[in-house]
Scaffold this motif. Sequence first.
Motif, PDB file in Angstrom:
ATOM      1  N   PHE A  37       0.790  -1.067  -0.045  1.00 13.61           N
ATOM      2  CA  PHE A  37       0.008   0.041   0.175  1.00 13.61           C
ATOM      3  C   PHE A  37       0.864   1.315   0.066  1.00 13.61           C
ATOM      4  O   PHE A  37       1.853   1.055   0.178  1.00 13.61           O
ATOM      5  CB  PHE A  37      -1.073  -0.181   1.278  1.00 13.61           C
ATOM      6  N   ARG A  38       0.350   2.342  -0.324  1.00 15.36           N
ATOM      7  CA  ARG A  38       1.172   3.598  -0.248  1.00 15.36           C
ATOM      8  C   ARG A  38       0.211   4.926   0.199  1.00 15.36           C
ATOM      9  O   ARG A  38      -1.115   4.455   0.114  1.00 15.36           O
ATOM     10  CB  ARG A  38       1.712   4.021  -1.449  1.00 15.36           C
ATOM     11  N   GLN A  39       0.797   5.601   0.810  1.00 17.15           N
ATOM     12  CA  GLN A  39       0.094   7.052   1.599  1.00 17.15           C
ATOM     13  C   GLN A  39       1.071   8.062   1.364  1.00 17.15           C
ATOM     14  O   GLN A  39       1.875   8.230   1.813  1.00 17.15           O
ATOM     15  CB  GLN A  39      -0.027   6.595   3.175  1.00 17.15           C
ATOM     16  N   GLY A  44      -5.362   9.236   1.818  1.00 23.63           N
ATOM     17  CA  GLY A  44      -5.468   7.787   2.497  1.00 23.63           C
ATOM     18  C   GLY A  44      -4.555   6.966   1.819  1.00 23.63           C
ATOM     19  O   GLY A  44      -3.891   6.998   1.020  1.00 23.63           O
ATOM     20  N   ARG A  45      -4.580   5.847   2.650  1.00 31.12           N
ATOM     21  CA  ARG A  45      -3.718   4.830   2.072  1.00 31.12           C
ATOM     22  C   ARG A  45      -4.501   3.831   1.151  1.00 31.12           C
ATOM     23  O   ARG A  45      -5.596   3.882   1.236  1.00 31.12           O
ATOM     24  CB  ARG A  45      -3.344   3.779   3.471  1.00 31.12           C
ATOM     25  N   GLU A  46      -3.749   3.894  -0.163  1.00 29.53           N
ATOM     26  CA  GLU A  46      -3.995   3.070  -1.215  1.00 29.53           C
ATOM     27  C   GLU A  46      -3.334   1.873  -1.554  1.00 29.53           C
ATOM     28  O   GLU A  46      -2.076   1.776  -1.446  1.00 29.53           O
ATOM     29  CB  GLU A  46      -4.276   3.965  -2.484  1.00 29.53           C
ATOM     30  N   GLN A  47      -3.926   0.922  -1.889  1.00 33.86           N
ATOM     31  CA  GLN A  47      -3.532  -0.541  -2.541  1.00 33.86           C
ATOM     32  C   GLN A  47      -2.611  -0.253  -3.650  1.00 33.86           C
ATOM     33  O   GLN A  47      -3.134   0.423  -4.654  1.00 33.86           O
ATOM     34  CB  GLN A  47      -4.093  -1.607  -2.526  1.00 33.86           C
ATOM     35  N   VAL A  93       4.845   7.070   1.253  1.00 39.31           N
ATOM     36  CA  VAL A  93       5.245   6.196   2.238  1.00 39.31           C
ATOM     37  C   VAL A  93       4.880   4.880   1.729  1.00 39.31           C
ATOM     38  O   VAL A  93       3.416   4.522   1.441  1.00 39.31           O
ATOM     39  CB  VAL A  93       4.959   6.380   3.725  1.00 39.31           C
ATOM     40  N   TYR A  94       5.610   3.998   1.282  1.00 43.77           N
ATOM     41  CA  TYR A  94       5.316   2.518   0.930  1.00 43.77           C
ATOM     42  C   TYR A  94       5.074   1.524   2.023  1.00 43.77           C
ATOM     43  O   TYR A  94       6.247   1.278   2.696  1.00 43.77           O
ATOM     44  CB  TYR A  94       5.983   2.162  -0.294  1.00 43.77           C
ATOM     45  N   TYR A  95       4.142   1.012   2.205  1.00 40.94           N
ATOM     46  CA  TYR A  95       3.947  -0.099   3.252  1.00 40.94           C
ATOM     47  C   TYR A  95       3.769  -1.473   2.643  1.00 40.94           C
ATOM     48  O   TYR A  95       3.194  -1.738   2.086  1.00 40.94           O
ATOM     49  CB  TYR A  95       2.667   0.241   4.168  1.00 40.94           C
ATOM     50  N   CYS A  96       4.616  -2.358   3.270  1.00 43.28           N
ATOM     51  CA  CYS A  96       4.232  -3.640   3.212  1.00 43.28           C
ATOM     52  C   CYS A  96       3.106  -4.265   3.828  1.00 43.28           C
ATOM     53  O   CYS A  96       3.057  -3.796   5.157  1.00 43.28           O
ATOM     54  CB  CYS A  96       5.537  -4.468   3.661  1.00 43.28           C
ATOM     55  N   ALA A  97       2.448  -4.948   3.394  1.00 47.38           N
ATOM     56  CA  ALA A  97       1.482  -5.644   3.949  1.00 47.38           C
ATOM     57  C   ALA A  97       0.946  -7.110   3.766  1.00 47.38           C
ATOM     58  O   ALA A  97       1.340  -7.450   2.528  1.00 47.38           O
ATOM     59  CB  ALA A  97       0.024  -4.656   3.673  1.00 47.38           C
ATOM     60  N   ALA A  98       0.594  -7.703   4.770  1.00 50.87           N
ATOM     61  CA  ALA A  98       0.058  -9.035   4.267  1.00 50.87           C
ATOM     62  C   ALA A  98      -1.359  -9.491   4.584  1.00 50.87           C
ATOM     63  O   ALA A  98      -1.806  -8.902   5.823  1.00 50.87           O
ATOM     64  CB  ALA A  98       0.959 -10.204   5.198  1.00 50.87           C
ATOM     65  N   ARG A 107      -9.379  -4.027   1.321  1.00 46.18           N
ATOM     66  CA  ARG A 107      -9.444  -2.831   2.297  1.00 46.18           C
ATOM     67  C   ARG A 107      -8.665  -3.011   3.269  1.00 46.18           C
ATOM     68  O   ARG A 107      -8.044  -3.876   3.756  1.00 46.18           O
ATOM     69  CB  ARG A 107     -10.871  -2.579   2.792  1.00 46.18           C
ATOM     70  N   LEU A 108      -8.275  -1.676   4.050  1.00 44.12           N
ATOM     71  CA  LEU A 108      -7.391  -1.731   5.009  1.00 44.12           C
ATOM     72  C   LEU A 108      -7.894  -2.664   6.209  1.00 44.12           C
ATOM     73  O   LEU A 108      -6.678  -3.447   6.861  1.00 44.12           O
ATOM     74  CB  LEU A 108      -7.333  -0.201   5.719  1.00 44.12           C
TER      75      LEU A 108
END
Length: 124
Positions: A37-39, A44-47, A93-98, A107-108
Amino acid sequence: EVQLVESGGGLVQAGGSLRLSCAASKFTFENYAIGWFRQAPGKGREQVSFVHSRNAKTYYADSVKGRFTISSDNAKSTVYLQMNSLKPEDTAVYYCAAGYGEATERRLHEIDYWGRGTQVTVSS
């Protein structure tokens, strides 16, 4: 404790490339879709993109299709995001997500684990 550790962010000129890495530990990598995701500031934070390591299916947001490529190295429990033809609007800002299950639009609240994030800045 599950960990997702990002690396590879930085400053690049428009049109340039960066590769982000996300190293996962202490969970069953093959059961999850992992990605980014990135923000951006004030948004907002987007995939961005996800991949499932077991079946190699991928998901990309329309804004990055044809420019970004996601891949996984199961032996290293690591996911990579190759970002080409970067634009100033990719700055975030790029967030790794699982998230457990398939590599689909998420969705978040459908994310089980988050990394701390890495800054990507694209100058014009």
